[in-house]
Design a protein around this motif. Sequence first.
Motif, PDB file in Angstrom:
ATOM      1  N   MET A   1       0.852  -1.198   0.000  1.00 38.80           N
ATOM      2  CA  MET A   1       0.000   0.000   0.000  1.00 38.80           C
ATOM      3  C   MET A   1       0.882   1.242   0.000  1.00 38.80           C
ATOM      4  O   MET A   1       1.045   1.907   0.987  1.00 38.80           O
ATOM      5  N   ASP A   2       1.491   1.542  -1.101  1.00 44.26           N
ATOM      6  CA  ASP A   2       2.346   2.714  -1.195  1.00 44.26           C
ATOM      7  C   ASP A   2       1.498   3.962  -1.352  1.00 44.26           C
ATOM      8  O   ASP A   2       0.454   3.956  -1.999  1.00 44.26           O
ATOM      9  N   GLU A 168      -1.473  -4.870  19.934  1.00 46.67           N
ATOM     10  CA  GLU A 168      -0.361  -3.928  19.875  1.00 46.67           C
ATOM     11  C   GLU A 168       0.983  -4.656  19.793  1.00 46.67           C
ATOM     12  O   GLU A 168       1.889  -4.225  19.077  1.00 46.67           O
ATOM     13  N   ASP A 169       1.106  -5.769  20.521  1.00 47.40           N
ATOM     14  CA  ASP A 169       2.355  -6.539  20.474  1.00 47.40           C
ATOM     15  C   ASP A 169       2.587  -7.129  19.088  1.00 47.40           C
ATOM     16  O   ASP A 169       3.730  -7.225  18.638  1.00 47.40           O
ATOM     17  N   ARG A 170       1.516  -7.512  18.413  1.00 47.44           N
ATOM     18  CA  ARG A 170       1.662  -8.112  17.085  1.00 47.44           C
ATOM     19  C   ARG A 170       2.198  -7.083  16.085  1.00 47.44           C
ATOM     20  O   ARG A 170       2.935  -7.439  15.161  1.00 47.44           O
ATOM     21  N   LEU A 171       1.851  -5.840  16.266  1.00 46.41           N
ATOM     22  CA  LEU A 171       2.286  -4.789  15.341  1.00 46.41           C
ATOM     23  C   LEU A 171       3.441  -3.964  15.913  1.00 46.41           C
ATOM     24  O   LEU A 171       3.619  -2.800  15.559  1.00 46.41           O
ATOM     25  N   LYS A 172       4.223  -4.552  16.762  1.00 44.33           N
ATOM     26  CA  LYS A 172       5.410  -3.881  17.273  1.00 44.33           C
ATOM     27  C   LYS A 172       6.420  -3.709  16.134  1.00 44.33           C
ATOM     28  O   LYS A 172       6.800  -4.674  15.486  1.00 44.33           O
ATOM     29  N   GLY A 173       6.841  -2.480  15.894  1.00 42.08           N
ATOM     30  CA  GLY A 173       7.718  -2.212  14.759  1.00 42.08           C
ATOM     31  C   GLY A 173       6.973  -2.034  13.461  1.00 42.08           C
ATOM     32  O   GLY A 173       7.573  -2.092  12.377  1.00 42.08           O
ATOM     33  N   PHE A 174       5.659  -1.766  13.540  1.00 42.74           N
ATOM     34  CA  PHE A 174       4.847  -1.577  12.335  1.00 42.74           C
ATOM     35  C   PHE A 174       5.074  -0.179  11.756  1.00 42.74           C
ATOM     36  O   PHE A 174       5.036   0.821  12.470  1.00 42.74           O
ATOM     37  N   ILE A 175       5.312  -0.122  10.460  1.00 39.05           N
ATOM     38  CA  ILE A 175       5.495   1.151   9.750  1.00 39.05           C
ATOM     39  C   ILE A 175       4.400   1.270   8.694  1.00 39.05           C
ATOM     40  O   ILE A 175       4.388   0.538   7.707  1.00 39.05           O
ATOM     41  N   SER A 176       3.494   2.192   8.929  1.00 33.56           N
ATOM     42  CA  SER A 176       2.426   2.446   7.964  1.00 33.56           C
ATOM     43  C   SER A 176       2.939   3.377   6.878  1.00 33.56           C
ATOM     44  O   SER A 176       4.098   3.816   6.899  1.00 33.56           O
ATOM     45  N   GLU A 194      22.354  -0.633   9.014  1.00 35.23           N
ATOM     46  CA  GLU A 194      22.294  -1.884   8.253  1.00 35.23           C
ATOM     47  C   GLU A 194      21.303  -2.848   8.896  1.00 35.23           C
ATOM     48  O   GLU A 194      21.078  -2.837  10.105  1.00 35.23           O
ATOM     49  N   ASP A 195      20.726  -3.700   8.047  1.00 32.87           N
ATOM     50  CA  ASP A 195      19.839  -4.770   8.497  1.00 32.87           C
ATOM     51  C   ASP A 195      18.627  -4.226   9.250  1.00 32.87           C
ATOM     52  O   ASP A 195      18.338  -4.596  10.387  1.00 32.87           O
ATOM     53  N   LEU A 196      17.895  -3.335   8.603  1.00 31.45           N
ATOM     54  CA  LEU A 196      16.662  -2.801   9.181  1.00 31.45           C
ATOM     55  C   LEU A 196      15.471  -3.591   8.654  1.00 31.45           C
ATOM     56  O   LEU A 196      15.223  -3.622   7.449  1.00 31.45           O
ATOM     57  N   VAL A 197      14.717  -4.215   9.557  1.00 33.55           N
ATOM     58  CA  VAL A 197      13.538  -4.982   9.166  1.00 33.55           C
ATOM     59  C   VAL A 197      12.362  -4.539  10.032  1.00 33.55           C
ATOM     60  O   VAL A 197      12.343  -4.766  11.249  1.00 33.55           O
ATOM     61  N   PHE A 198      11.396  -3.881   9.397  1.00 39.49           N
ATOM     62  CA  PHE A 198      10.157  -3.501  10.054  1.00 39.49           C
ATOM     63  C   PHE A 198       9.047  -4.417   9.526  1.00 39.49           C
ATOM     64  O   PHE A 198       9.308  -5.379   8.797  1.00 39.49           O
ATOM     65  N   ILE A 199       7.803  -4.125   9.891  1.00 40.37           N
ATOM     66  CA  ILE A 199       6.664  -4.828   9.302  1.00 40.37           C
ATOM     67  C   ILE A 199       5.696  -3.792   8.740  1.00 40.37           C
ATOM     68  O   ILE A 199       5.555  -2.690   9.274  1.00 40.37           O
ATOM     69  N   SER A 200       5.055  -4.133   7.622  1.00 37.65           N
ATOM     70  CA  SER A 200       4.115  -3.241   6.951  1.00 37.65           C
ATOM     71  C   SER A 200       3.053  -4.082   6.260  1.00 37.65           C
ATOM     72  O   SER A 200       3.184  -5.301   6.141  1.00 37.65           O
ATOM     73  N   PHE A 201       2.008  -3.400   5.786  1.00 38.79           N
ATOM     74  CA  PHE A 201       0.989  -4.067   4.985  1.00 38.79           C
ATOM     75  C   PHE A 201       1.372  -3.987   3.525  1.00 38.79           C
ATOM     76  O   PHE A 201       1.819  -2.943   3.042  1.00 38.79           O
ATOM     77  N   ASP A 202       1.183  -5.090   2.798  1.00 36.27           N
ATOM     78  CA  ASP A 202       1.465  -5.074   1.371  1.00 36.27           C
ATOM     79  C   ASP A 202       0.253  -4.536   0.610  1.00 36.27           C
ATOM     80  O   ASP A 202      -0.697  -4.020   1.217  1.00 36.27           O
ATOM     81  N   ASN A 237       7.928  -7.064   1.326  1.00 38.75           N
ATOM     82  CA  ASN A 237       7.789  -8.435   0.852  1.00 38.75           C
ATOM     83  C   ASN A 237       6.331  -8.855   0.847  1.00 38.75           C
ATOM     84  O   ASN A 237       5.490  -8.264   1.537  1.00 38.75           O
ATOM     85  N   SER A 238       6.027  -9.872   0.080  1.00 38.37           N
ATOM     86  CA  SER A 238       4.654 -10.347  -0.035  1.00 38.37           C
ATOM     87  C   SER A 238       4.653 -11.852  -0.263  1.00 38.37           C
ATOM     88  O   SER A 238       5.504 -12.370  -1.000  1.00 38.37           O
ATOM     89  N   TYR A 239       3.720 -12.551   0.389  1.00 36.30           N
ATOM     90  CA  TYR A 239       3.645 -14.005   0.266  1.00 36.30           C
ATOM     91  C   TYR A 239       3.115 -14.381  -1.117  1.00 36.30           C
ATOM     92  O   TYR A 239       2.046 -13.924  -1.532  1.00 36.30           O
ATOM     93  N   GLY A 240       3.868 -15.157  -1.839  1.00 33.64           N
ATOM     94  CA  GLY A 240       3.413 -15.642  -3.135  1.00 33.64           C
ATOM     95  C   GLY A 240       3.403 -14.586  -4.210  1.00 33.64           C
ATOM     96  O   GLY A 240       2.730 -14.745  -5.231  1.00 33.64           O
ATOM     97  N   SER A 241       4.132 -13.485  -4.020  1.00 32.65           N
ATOM     98  CA  SER A 241       4.136 -12.425  -5.019  1.00 32.65           C
ATOM     99  C   SER A 241       5.507 -11.767  -5.031  1.00 32.65           C
ATOM    100  O   SER A 241       6.310 -11.928  -4.104  1.00 32.65           O
ATOM    101  N   VAL A 242       5.774 -11.020  -6.086  1.00 30.79           N
ATOM    102  CA  VAL A 242       7.055 -10.323  -6.198  1.00 30.79           C
ATOM    103  C   VAL A 242       7.075  -9.146  -5.223  1.00 30.79           C
ATOM    104  O   VAL A 242       6.095  -8.402  -5.131  1.00 30.79           O
ATOM    105  N   PRO A 243       8.150  -8.951  -4.475  1.00 38.02           N
ATOM    106  CA  PRO A 243       8.224  -7.819  -3.545  1.00 38.02           C
ATOM    107  C   PRO A 243       8.113  -6.489  -4.282  1.00 38.02           C
ATOM    108  O   PRO A 243       8.512  -6.356  -5.436  1.00 38.02           O
TER     109      PRO A 243
END
Length: 394
Positions: A1-2, A168-176, A194-202, A237-243
């Motif tokens: 969701m850019d 809230e714990d599940r979305l710890k480090g979530f970047i909208s 280096e090596d920054l990994v957050f979580i976002s919605f695809d 990244n996205s499951y079953g799709s091109v990032p």
Amino acid sequence: MDVLGALDGPSGLQQPGEQEASGEAENAPDLPLAEANKTALDFLDSITTEDLQDILFTDSLVAISTIGKELGEFTVTVEPARHNGEDCLLIHANSHGTIDNIPMGTSLRAYISKNLKTLDQNHHEYVELEDVQLDKKTHIIYKDGQYILNKIVARGQEVQRTAETFSEDRLKGFISEGSNLILQRIMARKGVPEDLVFISFDAEAKLWTATYRGLDDRTQRVGEQEVTVKGIERTINSYGSVPDTWQSYFLPDGHLASRVHVGSPVTMHLLRIPEPPPVDDREEKPSFPRKPLNWEEDMQLYSQFLDRKEELKGDHATYMRHHPELKALLADFLQFLLLRKPEDIVSFAADYFSSFSASTKAGSAYATAQEPRFTPRPTSPYKKQGPYSTTSTH
């Protein structure tokens, strides 16, 4: 969701006849759990109030095709705000244009806390085809310790609604999308670890990892100037799709200089260097620490003090000689005071001397509140008849 949505790449809006991704990926038994790593969480904790103060400005870019044709515009504004009584940042982002005579675009409004937690975000994307309009609205809100995600996808008259809840714990480090715009401005100024990994919605509003890495500096022409810009690459990244990958380049002060969705023929480009913010050119007033004044040890000051003291004594003595009633008046008041012995001397003195005023009304508080405990002497000839001069005894 850019935030640029359909204008610079895939946005989750499918053409009629295409199927939206099903929820089977969420239930896949071998699906890894998307989590932010420690480096990303530490970076969020390192963000200071000063970092946020430095990114309060507006970016304005144009969308340009591979042949140099302007297709649309893109603006992002970050400003301080309050949301439900909490100080935060308000982000407005808009991208609108036309590709192959098809209007499309996206708009975003988000309230982001000082640690980049998304408090409330509305994200709207649209594509106006000749026979049908594709429309997607996504709303994320933080409430009572959890995040609520609502998504509405409309293709003409067909409307599909989905809703999900995350702890809230599940979305710890979530970047909208809103917090991403702030995060990249901060990284442009502070650097990208280096090596920054957050979580976002695809694009399908599924939760996956989002990585950030720094790109080599390069030279970019902005208006009539050649400037060095710093690059940041974001991949969702996205499951079953091109990032999905975006590459953005920033000026040293954090202003966005260019942005491209890898694989898209559209590039967002800055046309001119933004004006620097106004600088307060008022000189700081010098401070002079207060030094103790030992005037008694200064011969000149002590001499001036003695001269002034004698001058005042002589002036006061002259005044008292010209007004002999002053001594009698003060003596009479002091005698009256010692006889009454009031608890509140100030109030008593105010009542006493008010009786000498021509504007004092009969039956003043002095006359009624303080009953005499003796027979006063006759009224002095130098003063008016007052309520205290009664000859009655009690």
